[in-house]
Design a protein around this motif. Structure first.
Motif, PDB file in Angstrom:
ATOM      1  N   GLY A  98      -8.699  -9.269 -20.188  1.00  0.00           N
ATOM      2  CA  GLY A  98      -7.998  -8.179 -20.843  1.00  0.00           C
ATOM      3  C   GLY A  98      -6.694  -7.832 -20.159  1.00  0.00           C
ATOM      4  O   GLY A  98      -6.071  -8.644 -19.471  1.00  0.00           O
ATOM      5  N   LEU A  99      -6.276  -6.572 -20.365  1.00  0.00           N
ATOM      6  CA  LEU A  99      -4.991  -6.113 -19.841  1.00  0.00           C
ATOM      7  C   LEU A  99      -4.929  -6.220 -18.321  1.00  0.00           C
ATOM      8  O   LEU A  99      -3.876  -6.530 -17.756  1.00  0.00           O
ATOM      9  CB  LEU A  99      -4.747  -4.664 -20.274  1.00  0.00           C
ATOM     10  N   ALA A 100      -6.036  -5.988 -17.645  1.00  0.00           N
ATOM     11  CA  ALA A 100      -6.027  -6.070 -16.186  1.00  0.00           C
ATOM     12  C   ALA A 100      -5.613  -7.463 -15.722  1.00  0.00           C
ATOM     13  O   ALA A 100      -4.829  -7.615 -14.771  1.00  0.00           O
ATOM     14  CB  ALA A 100      -7.406  -5.709 -15.629  1.00  0.00           C
ATOM     15  N   GLU A 101      -6.116  -8.506 -16.381  1.00  0.00           N
ATOM     16  CA  GLU A 101      -5.767  -9.872 -16.006  1.00  0.00           C
ATOM     17  C   GLU A 101      -4.321 -10.197 -16.361  1.00  0.00           C
ATOM     18  O   GLU A 101      -3.638 -10.927 -15.644  1.00  0.00           O
ATOM     19  CB  GLU A 101      -6.709 -10.865 -16.684  1.00  0.00           C
ATOM     20  N   ARG A 102      -3.847  -9.665 -17.497  1.00  0.00           N
ATOM     21  CA  ARG A 102      -2.454  -9.925 -17.874  1.00  0.00           C
ATOM     22  C   ARG A 102      -1.497  -9.304 -16.858  1.00  0.00           C
ATOM     23  O   ARG A 102      -0.510  -9.929 -16.452  1.00  0.00           O
ATOM     24  CB  ARG A 102      -2.182  -9.385 -19.279  1.00  0.00           C
ATOM     25  N   LEU A 103      -1.791  -8.072 -16.458  1.00  0.00           N
ATOM     26  CA  LEU A 103      -0.941  -7.446 -15.456  1.00  0.00           C
ATOM     27  C   LEU A 103      -1.034  -8.181 -14.117  1.00  0.00           C
ATOM     28  O   LEU A 103      -0.034  -8.321 -13.408  1.00  0.00           O
ATOM     29  CB  LEU A 103      -1.339  -5.981 -15.276  1.00  0.00           C
ATOM     30  N   LYS A 130      -8.093   1.709 -22.065  1.00  0.00           N
ATOM     31  CA  LYS A 130      -9.477   1.350 -21.736  1.00  0.00           C
ATOM     32  C   LYS A 130      -9.547  -0.064 -21.177  1.00  0.00           C
ATOM     33  O   LYS A 130      -8.825  -0.965 -21.606  1.00  0.00           O
ATOM     34  CB  LYS A 130     -10.353   1.480 -22.970  1.00  0.00           C
ATOM     35  N   SER A 131     -10.422  -0.273 -20.206  1.00  0.00           N
ATOM     36  CA  SER A 131     -10.610  -1.593 -19.617  1.00  0.00           C
ATOM     37  C   SER A 131     -11.983  -1.642 -18.972  1.00  0.00           C
ATOM     38  O   SER A 131     -12.642  -0.622 -18.790  1.00  0.00           O
ATOM     39  CB  SER A 131      -9.529  -1.879 -18.569  1.00  0.00           C
ATOM     40  N   GLY A 132     -12.387  -2.837 -18.620  1.00  0.00           N
ATOM     41  CA  GLY A 132     -13.681  -3.016 -17.975  1.00  0.00           C
ATOM     42  C   GLY A 132     -13.592  -3.006 -16.465  1.00  0.00           C
ATOM     43  O   GLY A 132     -14.546  -3.408 -15.777  1.00  0.00           O
ATOM     44  N   ALA A 133     -12.468  -2.560 -15.920  1.00  0.00           N
ATOM     45  CA  ALA A 133     -12.288  -2.560 -14.469  1.00  0.00           C
ATOM     46  C   ALA A 133     -13.337  -1.687 -13.791  1.00  0.00           C
ATOM     47  O   ALA A 133     -13.730  -0.643 -14.307  1.00  0.00           O
ATOM     48  CB  ALA A 133     -10.881  -2.072 -14.119  1.00  0.00           C
ATOM     49  N   ARG A 134     -13.778  -2.114 -12.626  1.00  0.00           N
ATOM     50  CA  ARG A 134     -14.803  -1.388 -11.863  1.00  0.00           C
ATOM     51  C   ARG A 134     -14.108  -0.308 -11.036  1.00  0.00           C
ATOM     52  O   ARG A 134     -13.773  -0.506  -9.875  1.00  0.00           O
ATOM     53  CB  ARG A 134     -15.580  -2.368 -10.991  1.00  0.00           C
ATOM     54  N   LEU A 135     -13.917   0.859 -11.658  1.00  0.00           N
ATOM     55  CA  LEU A 135     -13.141   1.924 -11.035  1.00  0.00           C
ATOM     56  C   LEU A 135     -13.991   3.141 -10.698  1.00  0.00           C
ATOM     57  O   LEU A 135     -13.487   4.264 -10.643  1.00  0.00           O
ATOM     58  CB  LEU A 135     -11.977   2.328 -11.952  1.00  0.00           C
ATOM     59  N   GLY A 136     -15.280   2.924 -10.487  1.00  0.00           N
ATOM     60  CA  GLY A 136     -16.131   4.020 -10.070  1.00  0.00           C
ATOM     61  C   GLY A 136     -15.745   4.521  -8.685  1.00  0.00           C
ATOM     62  O   GLY A 136     -15.373   3.743  -7.805  1.00  0.00           O
ATOM     63  N   VAL A 137     -15.840   5.831  -8.479  1.00  0.00           N
ATOM     64  CA  VAL A 137     -15.503   6.420  -7.184  1.00  0.00           C
ATOM     65  C   VAL A 137     -16.626   6.121  -6.190  1.00  0.00           C
ATOM     66  O   VAL A 137     -17.785   6.483  -6.416  1.00  0.00           O
ATOM     67  CB  VAL A 137     -15.294   7.941  -7.315  1.00  0.00           C
ATOM     68  N   VAL A 138     -16.283   5.456  -5.101  1.00  0.00           N
ATOM     69  CA  VAL A 138     -17.247   5.144  -4.047  1.00  0.00           C
ATOM     70  C   VAL A 138     -17.284   6.264  -3.013  1.00  0.00           C
ATOM     71  O   VAL A 138     -18.352   6.689  -2.566  1.00  0.00           O
ATOM     72  CB  VAL A 138     -16.900   3.805  -3.377  1.00  0.00           C
TER      73      VAL A 138
END
Length: 644
Positions: free
Chosen positions: A298-303, A325-333
């Motif tokens: 998706g967009l994350a890979e294009r960027l 929206k994207s499937g990036a793993r952006l949960g707060v650790v």
């Protein structure tokens, strides 16, 4: 002495040499991070432009800026997404640069170009926010990020601050995640780029042609045109950039590279594999044997592709209108205090946000009146408060002029005259005394409970001139209030102020503003608030539905979409024609409010006017207020702008 001993350093004053009449700049431990610039004003009695649709012609604003505002900031090295598809450290951004922000369009938040309107720095305690994909952000505790549960601050409320939502490990930030580092323009990169663009089928143009010329001159002689036996990483990055400029495309969210020669195809695939770019090769069935290589993801890979390789042709790098929206793993650790104060930066943008290292980040909104003073419209409004310390003396001279006709003067129409700093400067008692001594009627609109200090004085001068008091109270819900009006006294504290004013024998009306369609306009909500207002002894109520002017409109649209997405279609319909709610809603609200005002004795026909509420023309209250009619609400900078 605690205040006077806190003179600001010379840098602060030097930065404000363009501020006319500056005497000194001071700081106090009571107002952390705020500098007060004491000036000698030449005029404080300001005439309202004739084009302004307000029922008064004169105002007084002893303060410019407000010490109640919040501070938002990030580390200077944070990479910001530019509108040309590249990135730049936050500290190096300049006013006027075009970057990406977001805007709610339909049911989706999308990337849109915006401009940097203001840029500033401060020193604040720093926190590190760690995300699942390895993204690490450094920000102040006041900074806000967009999460799957709305805008949230980095940390919860500090001592004495209003309650606010903050990041927890259950939150996910919105965006594409950490930006890839852009390549160094090394010799290997330049050679790879020239090899890649030379493998194309046609002549280069535009930005790619400029790069070819630059790289060729930089090289300074003949170069090895063969593909290296073991290419360096930089060579492969340059080659991918070159072949993309020559044969690449980016449309409808798909990155493609068209290739003819099998050896070129092999080199492209090897380079993509080196950087873990998933891709597929498609055969479009051309006689020429053309193959099309399509980047997966998706967009994350294009960027990541654009930032890793840095093609010259920025026209192919646009992401305008793409959903965030994207499937990036952006949960707060984790959110960790660094235990140090460090320089942090922030900007104001046209959309009210920006993309910081791949996540959507909130910024401060511009306050245009501050730009009139050659101060920036964002951070300076919050932390650079201009105080007209000679306001009472200048006012006295203006009131003595033969041309002064003792017209009504309205205060609190731009900045609140009873913000916290008034507790130290005490300008209002002398202003009130000068107005009353000249026989000038006046009104005061405020959210600040500092007004209670001057009630005895107002009671005394009220025997000689007409005095109108107004306190704005939009709602009773403390959680909603702390979100929409952070830093202001609680609704209960403002109701107590109304009660004190009435006990002092002064007329005091309430601005029930703004009424939020679908949120605070239910019969239960309105009746609960009006019952409290009546119990406090208010002499009347002015009801004003929400205004959504540019700036406030975008901010509120984002807030509504995150917190009450079911109301978005309704607001789109109600405000389809611009800043003001449509006439049908105004009629509906009038019909709902009128019987409630009568029930609690707050309507003119039920004794409101007899209880001391001045008429619109006399008191300077905004015209078009509900439920007295259905005329267009006033276009004044009044209390309805508390959403900013």
């Amino acid at each position: 002495m605690r205040w006077d001993g806190q003179r600001a350093d010379g840098n602060a004053e030097q930065a404000l040499l363009g501020l006319s009449g500056l005497i000194r700049s001071v700081r106090s431990p009571d107002f952390s991070g705020v500098t007060f610039h004491e000036v000698h004003a030449r005029s404080v009695l300001n005439k309202v432009p004739d084009a302004s649709r307000v029922p008064f012609r004169w105002t007084i604003n002893p303060y410019r800026g407000c010490s109640h505002a919040c501070t938002y900031c990030l580390a200077g090295e944070t990479q910001i997404l530019l509108a040309n598809g590249r990135t730049k450290p936050l500290a190096e951004l300049e006013v006027g640069e075009e970057i990406y922000g977001t805007r709610l369009e339909g049911d989706y938040r999308r990337y849109v170009p915006t401009r940097v309107l203001a840029h500033w720095s401060t020193i604040k305690p720093a926190y590190r926010i760690n995300l699942e994909d390895g993204t690490s952000l450094v920000a102040s505790g006041d900074h806000r990020f967009l999460t799957n549960r709305g805008w949230k601050h980095v940390t919860g409320a500090q001592q004495g601050a209003a309650r606010r939502p903050y990041l927890t490990t259950g939150n996910k930030l919105m965006g594409v995640g950490r930006f890839a580092a852009q390549p160094e323009l090394s010799r290997a990169y330049r050679e790879g780029y020239l090899e890649g663009i030379g493998a194309g089928r046609g002549p280069a143009d535009g930005e790619a042609l400029d790069r070819i010329r630059s790289f060729s001159q930089w090289h300074g002689g003949a170069r090895d045109t063969a593909v290296p036996m073991v290419p360096e990483e930089d060579w492969h990055k340059g080659f991918l950039a070159g072949i993309f400029d020559a044969e690449g495309s980016h449309s409808r969210g798909i990155v493609r590279i068209s290739v003819l020669a099998p050896d070129v195809l092999d080199t492209v695939r090897l380079a993509l594999k080196r950087f873990d770019f998933a891709h597929v090769v498609e055969d479009p069935g051309r006689v020429s044997g053309l193959r099309v290589l399509r980047l997966s993801g998706g967009l994350a890979e294009r960027l990541r592709f654009f930032h890793t390789t840095d093609p010259a042709d920025t026209r192919k790098r646009t992401i305008d209108g793409m959903a965030i929206k994207s499937g990036a793993r952006l949960g707060v650790v984790s959110v960790e205090p660094l235990g140090v104060e460090r320089p942090l930066f922030d900007i104001t943008t046209g959309t009210g946000d920006f993309i910081a290292d791949g996540v959507v980040s909130h910024n401060c909104f511009a306050r245009n009146t501050h730009t009139y003073l050659d101060l920036d419209a964002g951070r300076d409004f919050d932390t650079q408060v201009v105080v007209k310390v000679n306001a009472p003396e200048v006012l006295a001279a203006q009131l003595r002029r033969p041309s002064w006709k003792r017209e009504h003067v309205a205060m609190g129409t731009n900045t609140d005259p009873y913000q916290r700093a008034e507790g130290k400067y005490e300008l209002m008692p002398r202003i009130i005394t000068e107005l009353a001594g000249s026989g000038t009627p006046f009104s005061i609109l405020t959210k600040g409970t500092v007004l209670a200090r001057d009630l005895p004085l107002l009671r005394t001068v009220g025997r000689d001139v007409s005095v109108g008091l107004g306190v704005s109270i939009a709602l009773l819900d403390r959680d909603l209030q702390s979100t929409l009006e952070p830093g202001t006294p609680s609704p209960r504290a403002r109701l107590a102020l109304v009660r004190k004013a009435r006990e002092a024998g002064l007329p005091c009306g309430v601005f029930l503003a703004p009424v939020l369609p679908g949120l605070t306009d239910s019969t239960e909500a309105l009746e609960s608030l009006l019952a409290e207002v009546a119990d406090a002894g208010a002499t009347g109520v002015t009801v004003i539905p929400l205004h959504l002017r540019p700036g406030a409109r975008e901010w509120f649209a984002r807030w509504l979409a995150e917190h009450h997405p079911d109301l978005v279609p309704r607001y789109r319909q109600l405000y389809a024609r611009g800043s003001y709610v449509n006439a049908a809603y105004r009629r509906w609200l009038s019909a709902r409010v009128t019987p409630l005002l009568r029930r609690y004795g707050l309507d003119p026909r039920s004794g409101g006017e007899e209880r001391g509420v001045p008429g619109d023309e006399e008191a300077g209250w905004p015209e078009g207020s509900m439920p007295r009619g259905e005329s267009e609400p006033t276009r004044t900078k009044g209390d309805q702008m508390t959403l900013l």
